[in-house]
Design a protein around this motif. Sequence first.
Motif, mmCIF file in Angstrom:
data_model
loop_
_atom_site.group_PDB
_atom_site.id
_atom_site.type_symbol
_atom_site.label_atom_id
_atom_site.label_comp_id
_atom_site.label_asym_id
_atom_site.label_seq_id
_atom_site.Cartn_x
_atom_site.Cartn_y
_atom_site.Cartn_z
ATOM 1 N N HIS A 98 15.955 -50.240 32.719
ATOM 2 C CA HIS A 98 15.521 -51.560 33.185
ATOM 3 C C HIS A 98 15.688 -52.647 32.128
ATOM 4 C CE1 HIS A 98 13.613 -50.329 37.051
ATOM 5 N NE2 HIS A 98 13.545 -49.164 36.431
ATOM 6 N N ALA A 99 15.326 -52.350 30.893
ATOM 7 C CA ALA A 99 15.361 -53.378 29.849
ATOM 8 C C ALA A 99 16.781 -53.844 29.546
ATOM 9 C CB ALA A 99 14.706 -52.844 28.569
ATOM 10 N N ARG A 100 17.769 -53.048 29.886
ATOM 11 C CA ARG A 100 19.155 -53.388 29.539
ATOM 12 C C ARG A 100 19.978 -53.844 30.746
ATOM 13 N NH1 ARG A 100 20.470 -48.426 25.233
ATOM 14 N NH2 ARG A 100 18.712 -48.879 23.843
ATOM 15 N N ILE A 101 19.350 -54.008 31.885
ATOM 16 C CA ILE A 101 20.095 -54.411 33.082
ATOM 17 C C ILE A 101 20.772 -55.773 32.911
ATOM 18 C CG2 ILE A 101 19.809 -55.144 35.485
ATOM 19 C CD1 ILE A 101 17.956 -52.738 35.871
ATOM 20 N N PRO A 102 20.117 -56.803 32.357
ATOM 21 C CA PRO A 102 20.825 -58.084 32.203
ATOM 22 C C PRO A 102 22.104 -57.972 31.375
ATOM 23 C CG PRO A 102 18.474 -58.421 31.966
ATOM 24 C CD PRO A 102 18.689 -56.930 31.999
ATOM 25 N N ALA A 103 22.062 -57.201 30.292
ATOM 26 C CA ALA A 103 23.252 -57.033 29.459
ATOM 27 C C ALA A 103 24.315 -56.226 30.197
ATOM 28 C CB ALA A 103 22.880 -56.338 28.149
ATOM 29 N N HIS A 104 23.901 -55.219 30.941
ATOM 30 C CA HIS A 104 24.850 -54.410 31.718
ATOM 31 C C HIS A 104 25.506 -55.260 32.795
ATOM 32 C CE1 HIS A 104 26.581 -50.708 33.286
ATOM 33 N NE2 HIS A 104 26.098 -50.982 34.481
ATOM 34 N N PHE A 105 24.724 -56.089 33.454
ATOM 35 C CA PHE A 105 25.260 -56.987 34.482
ATOM 36 C C PHE A 105 26.359 -57.867 33.891
ATOM 37 C CE2 PHE A 105 25.506 -60.905 36.846
ATOM 38 C CZ PHE A 105 25.358 -60.535 38.172
ATOM 39 N N ALA A 106 26.086 -58.461 32.747
ATOM 40 C CA ALA A 106 27.068 -59.353 32.116
ATOM 41 C C ALA A 106 28.329 -58.599 31.723
ATOM 42 C CB ALA A 106 26.452 -60.031 30.892
ATOM 43 N N ALA A 107 28.157 -57.359 31.240
ATOM 44 C CA ALA A 107 29.307 -56.562 30.811
ATOM 45 C C ALA A 107 30.196 -56.174 31.980
ATOM 46 C CB ALA A 107 28.823 -55.305 30.085
ATOM 47 N N VAL A 108 29.619 -55.998 33.152
ATOM 48 C CA VAL A 108 30.389 -55.616 34.336
ATOM 49 C C VAL A 108 30.945 -56.841 35.055
ATOM 50 C CG1 VAL A 108 30.234 -54.502 36.604
ATOM 51 C CG2 VAL A 108 29.091 -53.474 34.633
ATOM 52 N N ASP A 109 30.201 -57.927 35.044
ATOM 53 C CA ASP A 109 30.584 -59.117 35.810
ATOM 54 C C ASP A 109 31.928 -59.681 35.370
ATOM 55 O OD1 ASP A 109 29.954 -61.275 37.746
ATOM 56 O OD2 ASP A 109 29.853 -62.525 35.944
ATOM 57 N N ALA A 110 32.146 -59.781 34.069
ATOM 58 C CA ALA A 110 33.371 -60.430 33.570
ATOM 59 C C ALA A 110 34.637 -59.704 34.016
ATOM 60 C CB ALA A 110 33.306 -60.558 32.050
ATOM 61 N N PRO A 111 34.778 -58.385 33.775
ATOM 62 C CA PRO A 111 36.007 -57.715 34.213
ATOM 63 C C PRO A 111 36.153 -57.663 35.730
ATOM 64 C CG PRO A 111 34.449 -56.117 33.322
ATOM 65 C CD PRO A 111 33.921 -57.468 32.990
ATOM 66 N N ALA A 112 35.036 -57.501 36.468
ATOM 67 C CA ALA A 112 35.123 -57.464 37.926
ATOM 68 C C ALA A 112 35.590 -58.806 38.470
ATOM 69 C CB ALA A 112 33.770 -57.090 38.518
ATOM 70 N N ARG A 113 35.030 -59.880 37.963
ATOM 71 C CA ARG A 113 35.385 -61.214 38.434
ATOM 72 C C ARG A 113 36.850 -61.520 38.131
ATOM 73 N NH1 ARG A 113 32.067 -64.824 40.327
ATOM 74 N NH2 ARG A 113 30.279 -63.596 39.626
ATOM 75 N N ALA A 114 37.303 -61.137 36.928
ATOM 76 C CA ALA A 114 38.684 -61.405 36.541
ATOM 77 C C ALA A 114 39.676 -60.653 37.419
ATOM 78 C CB ALA A 114 38.890 -61.026 35.075
ATOM 79 N N ALA A 115 39.253 -59.471 37.894
ATOM 80 C CA ALA A 115 40.159 -58.641 38.702
ATOM 81 C C ALA A 115 39.995 -58.868 40.201
ATOM 82 C CB ALA A 115 39.909 -57.170 38.383
ATOM 83 N N GLY A 116 39.051 -59.742 40.592
ATOM 84 C CA GLY A 116 38.810 -59.945 42.015
ATOM 85 C C GLY A 116 38.102 -58.773 42.668
ATOM 86 N N LYS A 117 37.341 -58.025 41.874
ATOM 87 C CA LYS A 117 36.621 -56.861 42.384
ATOM 88 C C LYS A 117 35.129 -57.164 42.507
ATOM 89 C CE LYS A 117 40.343 -54.351 42.411
ATOM 90 N NZ LYS A 117 40.964 -53.968 43.707
ATOM 91 N N THR A 118 34.442 -56.336 43.295
ATOM 92 C CA THR A 118 33.008 -56.492 43.521
ATOM 93 C C THR A 118 32.286 -55.270 42.974
ATOM 94 O OG1 THR A 118 33.459 -57.763 45.524
ATOM 95 C CG2 THR A 118 31.224 -56.901 45.244
#
Length: 328
Positions: free
Chosen positions: A98-118
């Motif tokens: 739980h404590a690391r979810i914000p950092a995990h979200f940010a780490a996943v968001d950038a590559p997914a967004r760049a690739a057009g993935k969800t």
Amino acid sequence: MSTPIRIGIAGYGNLGRGVEAAIAHNDDLELVGVFTRREPASVQTLRPETPVFAHDDLAARTADIDVLILCGGSKNDLPEQSPELAALFNIVDSFDTHARIPAHFAAVDAPARAAGKTALISSGWDPGMFSINRVYGEALLPDGDTYTFWGRGLSQGHSDAVRRVPGVAGGVQYTIPNEQAIAAVRSGSRPTLSTREKHTRDCFVVLAEGADAAAVREAIVTMPDYFADYDTTVTFISADELAQDHAAMPHGGFVIRSGNTGEGNSQVIEYSLTLESNPEFTASVLVASARAVHRLNQRGQVGAHTVFDVAPGLFSPKSAAELRAELL
């Protein structure tokens, strides 16, 4: 009938087996196969017809998979795999630190967004279904307090963390709620409870040959985000005892919102789960989440998401019209 959503499973432990079983209960989903870091020929799946491939084959299978469900552990696997695979696939993971979810979200968001993935991260029952009920409770009773209790049950994430400790050959962890604390919350008295007052944690550990028991115990009870904030007991047992007495994986818990409305009337909202199989239920949530991810991607909603961002109807195989007629 519409074309089935094609699902891949990355990782084949208890959670991966649960996903395989859950897909068989969903007619709108189709299992492409299991992708494992083990030797594929050594993996025995629940269904003999389930194909097994090497994890390294994933990059060549992007055209064959609509959603990839990641079934690794939150301690070491998902922090690396989720960002890497979100650049190639629509993904679902069950990251539960739980404590690391914000950092995990940010780490996943950038590559997914760049690739057009969800990507839907931190799905499951907590985080996941419990998270949704915490949001509902706070929105409906703004003058109130939210309490979450887990157990008594075997935690997959915490058990995985125990097994990653050097000197541990095997182990499980049980989360045990304080019954007096639960009773006080249900009464509507809105007690102030510390983390340590709400739960204890019991670990049953098989030592590796030559391991220092004192060092292993200290590494476990002081582990941040997992055990440091709790009264934690570590009991050393044999491998036979682990297999005989700790093979089942029950779990469950409660989300309770206690608050006041209007002229100070006390209101209590409670959502609870009683699970015979923690990994099978978590897997069932991941499979429904994969359906939602596919729909979100088709709508052009790319990048990382959590359950807070998903309309409830997107999890269901039923159409909006069917939901209105049958469940509203």
